[in-house]
Design an enzyme around this catalytic site. Structure first.
Site, PDB file in Angstrom:
ATOM      1  N   ASP A  66       0.814  -1.219   0.000  1.00  0.00           N
ATOM      2  CA  ASP A  66       0.000   0.000   0.000  1.00  0.00           C
ATOM      3  C   ASP A  66       0.847   1.268   0.000  1.00  0.00           C
ATOM      4  O   ASP A  66       2.070   1.218   0.195  1.00  0.00           O
ATOM      5  CB  ASP A  66      -0.968  -0.005   1.201  1.00  0.00           C
ATOM      6  CG  ASP A  66      -0.300  -0.431   2.507  1.00  0.00           C
ATOM      7  OD1 ASP A  66       0.940  -0.433   2.581  1.00  0.00           O
ATOM      8  OD2 ASP A  66      -1.025  -0.771   3.451  1.00  0.00           O
ATOM      9  N   ASN A 135      -7.909  -2.147  13.763  1.00  0.00           N
ATOM     10  CA  ASN A 135      -9.292  -2.467  13.385  1.00  0.00           C
ATOM     11  C   ASN A 135      -9.358  -3.702  12.484  1.00  0.00           C
ATOM     12  O   ASN A 135     -10.384  -3.983  11.881  1.00  0.00           O
ATOM     13  CB  ASN A 135      -9.953  -1.267  12.690  1.00  0.00           C
ATOM     14  CG  ASN A 135      -9.246  -0.887  11.392  1.00  0.00           C
ATOM     15  OD1 ASN A 135      -8.237  -1.487  11.028  1.00  0.00           O
ATOM     16  ND2 ASN A 135      -9.765   0.105  10.696  1.00  0.00           N
ATOM     17  N   HIS A 137      -7.513  -4.232   9.756  1.00  0.00           N
ATOM     18  CA  HIS A 137      -7.204  -4.068   8.331  1.00  0.00           C
ATOM     19  C   HIS A 137      -5.915  -4.795   7.966  1.00  0.00           C
ATOM     20  O   HIS A 137      -5.020  -4.961   8.788  1.00  0.00           O
ATOM     21  CB  HIS A 137      -7.185  -2.592   7.891  1.00  0.00           C
ATOM     22  CG  HIS A 137      -6.026  -1.758   8.344  1.00  0.00           C
ATOM     23  ND1 HIS A 137      -6.171  -0.460   8.794  1.00  0.00           N
ATOM     24  CD2 HIS A 137      -4.700  -2.003   8.392  1.00  0.00           C
ATOM     25  CE1 HIS A 137      -4.988   0.036   9.090  1.00  0.00           C
ATOM     26  NE2 HIS A 137      -4.082  -0.877   8.855  1.00  0.00           N
ATOM     27  N   GLU A 142      -9.780  -1.646   4.698  1.00  0.00           N
ATOM     28  CA  GLU A 142     -10.499  -1.320   5.925  1.00  0.00           C
ATOM     29  C   GLU A 142     -11.721  -2.222   6.086  1.00  0.00           C
ATOM     30  O   GLU A 142     -12.136  -2.892   5.138  1.00  0.00           O
ATOM     31  CB  GLU A 142     -10.932   0.159   5.869  1.00  0.00           C
ATOM     32  CG  GLU A 142      -9.766   1.148   5.800  1.00  0.00           C
ATOM     33  CD  GLU A 142      -9.073   1.368   7.152  1.00  0.00           C
ATOM     34  OE1 GLU A 142      -9.040   0.448   7.989  1.00  0.00           O
ATOM     35  OE2 GLU A 142      -8.529   2.474   7.356  1.00  0.00           O
TER      36      GLU A 142
END
Ligand code: GLP
Length: 270
Positions: A66, A135, A137, A142
């Site tokens: 990413d 979270n 990811h 996400e």
């Protein structure tokens, strides 16, 4: 399969060794690489190993997961900069075989399609290294990202912007969007290593263990893959059922903790 070690150093040694094994398994290996604080000791260990026993990296190809949109590769918080600082500038890797999404690209759609297509054209990723966000990811996928996703643009969640805000001087500077390899791209890797260390990762690792495959928890997609190793230190493993075994599979966890617990054997691989 879980591998749980006492220290971050041991996690780094194990992970670096797995990367080296993959690099040496074929003449032109293709690796999927990750960024984040978790990977810093891993890359440091990999560099140490490569200095001890030089390996020809000239035919190694890498794809990073990413990149932030809006940051130039020379920006200190861009992932390209991170990779240069932590790995690429310190080993004999061929710079033209190193790939990261371009955070400043104009034709975003075209660039995303080309990124996934290039990986496929090379025969796919031999090994994908992953960290995990608080979270759940993976990459920057996400919660509620479609599991069939390919490289795409994401709007970063508030939680992610808060977590990653520690690297920027003000919250306003934290990018709002990023480019990330999709979940489907990740799942097509032949082998996946997910690494998590520190007590900040304990809650999400327990949640991942107990949650069935669910797009609300992106990392749960890994339960669909047959060759995943989750490498943890004791702190990150602290909220897992006490007897999650080092040989216990992640897929088994879908059916509930009893299965791994019944297997009995213990986590420590020391
Ligand atoms: C970022 C990256 C992820 C990484 C995660 C965890 O959000 N996009 O790929 O896994 O952070 O980072 P850290 O290792 O710093 O906790």
């Amino acid at each position: 399969m879980y591998k749980i070690y006492d220290t971050v150093d041991e996690v780094a040694r194990y992970t670096a060794q797995r990367l080296l094994n993959r690099i040496q398994a074929r003449p032109d290996p293709v690796l999927g690489l990750a960024t984040g604080s978790t990977m810093e000791p891993v890359y440091a260990q990999l560099i140490t190993e490569l200095r001890k026993t030089p390996v020809d990296l000239s035919r190694l190809t890498t794809f990073n997961l990413d990149e932030y949109i809006g940051l130039d590769g020379s920006h200190a918080q861009s992932y390209r900069y991170y990779m240069c600082q932590n790995l690429f500038n310190k080993v004999n890797i061929a710079q033209d075989r190193v790939h990261l999404p371009d955070g400043l690209v104009e034709d975003v759609e075209g660039a995303c399609q080309a990124y996934s297509a290039t990986i496929k054209a090379l025969g796919g990723l031999d090994l994908q290294l992953l960290g995990i966000g608080s979270n759940g990811h993976i990459g920057f996928n996400e919660p509620h990202t479609c599991f069939s996703s390919r490289t795409h643009v994401v709007r970063l969640s508030e939680q992610t912007r808060i977590d990653n805000g520690r690297f920027f001087s003000t919250r306003a500077e934290v990018p709002t969007h990023a480019l990330t390899l999709g979940i489907q791209d990740i799942l097509e890797a032949k082998e996946i290593l997910l690494v998590a260390t520190g007590r900040n990762k304990a809650r999400i690792m327990a949640e991942l263990f107990h949650t069935p495959v669910d797009e609300a928890l992106p990392a749960s997609a890994l339960k669909l893959h047959s060759n995943v190793t989750i490498v943890l230190d004791r702190e990150a493993a602290a909220q897992l059922p006490p007897q999650v075994s080092s040989g216990g599979g992640l897929a088994a966890a879908v059916a509930g903790p009893e299965i791994s617990m019944a297997e009995g054997a213990v986590a420590s691989t020391k």
